[in-house]
Scaffold this active site. Sequence first.
Site, PDB file in Angstrom:
ATOM      1  N   ASN A   1       0.841  -1.215   0.000  1.00 53.49           N
ATOM      2  CA  ASN A   1       0.000   0.000   0.000  1.00 53.49           C
ATOM      3  C   ASN A   1       0.869   1.256   0.000  1.00 53.49           C
ATOM      4  O   ASN A   1       0.555   2.229  -0.700  1.00 53.49           O
ATOM      5  CB  ASN A   1      -0.959  -0.008   1.192  1.00 53.49           C
ATOM      6  CG  ASN A   1      -2.178  -0.860   0.933  1.00 53.49           C
ATOM      7  OD1 ASN A   1      -3.091  -0.459   0.217  1.00 53.49           O
ATOM      8  ND2 ASN A   1      -2.195  -2.069   1.484  1.00 53.49           N
TER       9      ASN A   1
ATOM     10  N   THR B   1     -10.722   6.211  14.819  1.00 51.75           N
ATOM     11  CA  THR B   1     -11.171   6.704  16.125  1.00 51.75           C
ATOM     12  C   THR B   1     -10.741   5.666  17.162  1.00 51.75           C
ATOM     13  O   THR B   1     -10.080   4.680  16.818  1.00 51.75           O
ATOM     14  CB  THR B   1     -12.703   6.874  16.149  1.00 51.75           C
ATOM     15  OG1 THR B   1     -13.289   5.588  15.922  1.00 51.75           O
ATOM     16  CG2 THR B   1     -13.179   7.856  15.101  1.00 51.75           C
TER      17      THR B   1
ATOM     18  N   GLU C   1     -12.301   3.407  18.516  1.00 57.17           N
ATOM     19  CA  GLU C   1     -12.890   2.069  18.336  1.00 57.17           C
ATOM     20  C   GLU C   1     -12.132   1.313  17.243  1.00 57.17           C
ATOM     21  O   GLU C   1     -12.052   1.792  16.099  1.00 57.17           O
ATOM     22  CB  GLU C   1     -14.364   2.218  17.943  1.00 57.17           C
ATOM     23  CG  GLU C   1     -15.125   0.922  17.991  1.00 57.17           C
ATOM     24  CD  GLU C   1     -16.535   1.089  17.436  1.00 57.17           C
ATOM     25  OE1 GLU C   1     -17.134   0.072  17.065  1.00 57.17           O
ATOM     26  OE2 GLU C   1     -17.016   2.232  17.346  1.00 57.17           O
TER      27      GLU C   1
ATOM     28  N   ILE D   1      -2.219  -1.542  17.835  1.00 56.95           N
ATOM     29  CA  ILE D   1      -3.396  -0.784  18.260  1.00 56.95           C
ATOM     30  C   ILE D   1      -2.910   0.525  18.871  1.00 56.95           C
ATOM     31  O   ILE D   1      -2.001   0.539  19.714  1.00 56.95           O
ATOM     32  CB  ILE D   1      -4.221  -1.596  19.272  1.00 56.95           C
ATOM     33  CG1 ILE D   1      -4.816  -2.812  18.561  1.00 56.95           C
ATOM     34  CG2 ILE D   1      -5.321  -0.739  19.894  1.00 56.95           C
ATOM     35  CD1 ILE D   1      -5.515  -3.782  19.488  1.00 56.95           C
TER      36      ILE D   1
ATOM     37  N   HIS E   1      -8.636  -1.262   5.965  1.00 58.52           N
ATOM     38  CA  HIS E   1      -8.939  -2.536   6.610  1.00 58.52           C
ATOM     39  C   HIS E   1      -9.438  -3.506   5.542  1.00 58.52           C
ATOM     40  O   HIS E   1     -10.304  -3.148   4.737  1.00 58.52           O
ATOM     41  CB  HIS E   1     -10.001  -2.339   7.692  1.00 58.52           C
ATOM     42  CG  HIS E   1     -10.290  -3.599   8.437  1.00 58.52           C
ATOM     43  ND1 HIS E   1      -9.413  -4.135   9.346  1.00 58.52           N
ATOM     44  CD2 HIS E   1     -11.338  -4.448   8.368  1.00 58.52           C
ATOM     45  CE1 HIS E   1      -9.904  -5.267   9.816  1.00 58.52           C
ATOM     46  NE2 HIS E   1     -11.073  -5.477   9.241  1.00 58.52           N
TER      47      HIS E   1
HETATM   48  C1  GRF Z   1      -3.231  -4.821   3.820  1.00 57.08           C
HETATM   49  O1  GRF Z   1      -3.934  -5.908   3.346  1.00 57.08           O
HETATM   50  C2  GRF Z   1      -4.111  -3.963   4.682  1.00 57.08           C
HETATM   51  O2  GRF Z   1      -5.449  -3.997   4.347  1.00 57.08           O
HETATM   52  C3  GRF Z   1      -3.905  -4.570   6.056  1.00 57.08           C
HETATM   53  O3  GRF Z   1      -2.565  -4.957   6.067  1.00 57.08           O
HETATM   54  C4  GRF Z   1      -2.126  -5.233   4.748  1.00 57.08           C
HETATM   55  C5  GRF Z   1      -0.857  -4.477   4.507  1.00 57.08           C
HETATM   56  O4  GRF Z   1      -0.207  -4.882   3.346  1.00 57.08           O
HETATM   57  N1  GRF Z   1      -4.282  -3.636   7.076  1.00 57.08           N
HETATM   58  P1  GRF Z   1       1.024  -4.048   2.794  1.00 57.08           P
HETATM   59  O5  GRF Z   1       2.089  -4.012   3.893  1.00 57.08           O
HETATM   60  O6  GRF Z   1       0.553  -2.679   2.423  1.00 57.08           O
HETATM   61  O7  GRF Z   1       1.514  -4.824   1.606  1.00 57.08           O
END
Ligand code: GRF
Length: 213
Positions: free
Chosen positions: A13, A140, A142, A91, A108
Amino acid sequence: MKLAVLISGSGSNLQSFIDDCARGALPAEIAVVLSNKPEAGGLARAHAANIPTLVVDHREFESREAFDAAMLEALAPFAPDLVILAGFMRILTPDFIAAFRSRLLNIHPSLLPKYPGLKTHQRALDAGDSEAGATVHFVTEELDGGPPVLFARVPIEAGDSADTLAARVQLREHQLYPQAARWFVEGRLELCGDRALLDGEALPASGADLDTI
Ligand code: GRF
């Protein structure tokens, strides 16, 4: 606008942000990448793009509060306008969230509010769902419960394993997350109370659908 991207893993990402910033599709600068794991693959992606990196190893702190305070201190000189959680697997404490309230996004890998927490793909398979997906939301207190901004659906195919499904979902994550950040960078997206607003209008409770925007 200056972004800070927080990672724990491979950083695919993060790579989508690096690529979109480089080609001008996301008019922002990644000021810093912070990892809680020294071995996170995403650090090499940041180095290759000449982005400053920070490692704040959570194992060196005796409490979540102390770890988060150290992250806040490390990030402060970079003065990020927006903090992007991109596979950051810790967290966060209320103090950290308050410091970046309204400018803290997470992705997520489920269609929230379904399957907050871990093992989302396996849970979707076990439930016999016909589709899965990913959601970008404001953070947030939560866990995985802040107001959704944007989601993308992915079909579940016969014979899918958690891994094949995760790979299909990730491809969409890489379109989804920079798009949500683009809205923020352009000043179109804001958190107002417990709703995400786009151009001053409340987004649907589950966020906007990437396929219909
Ligand atoms: C992704 O699938 C994201 O949704 C989750 O952790 C993963 C991270 O993957 N929270 P990367 O490190 O960005 O390849």
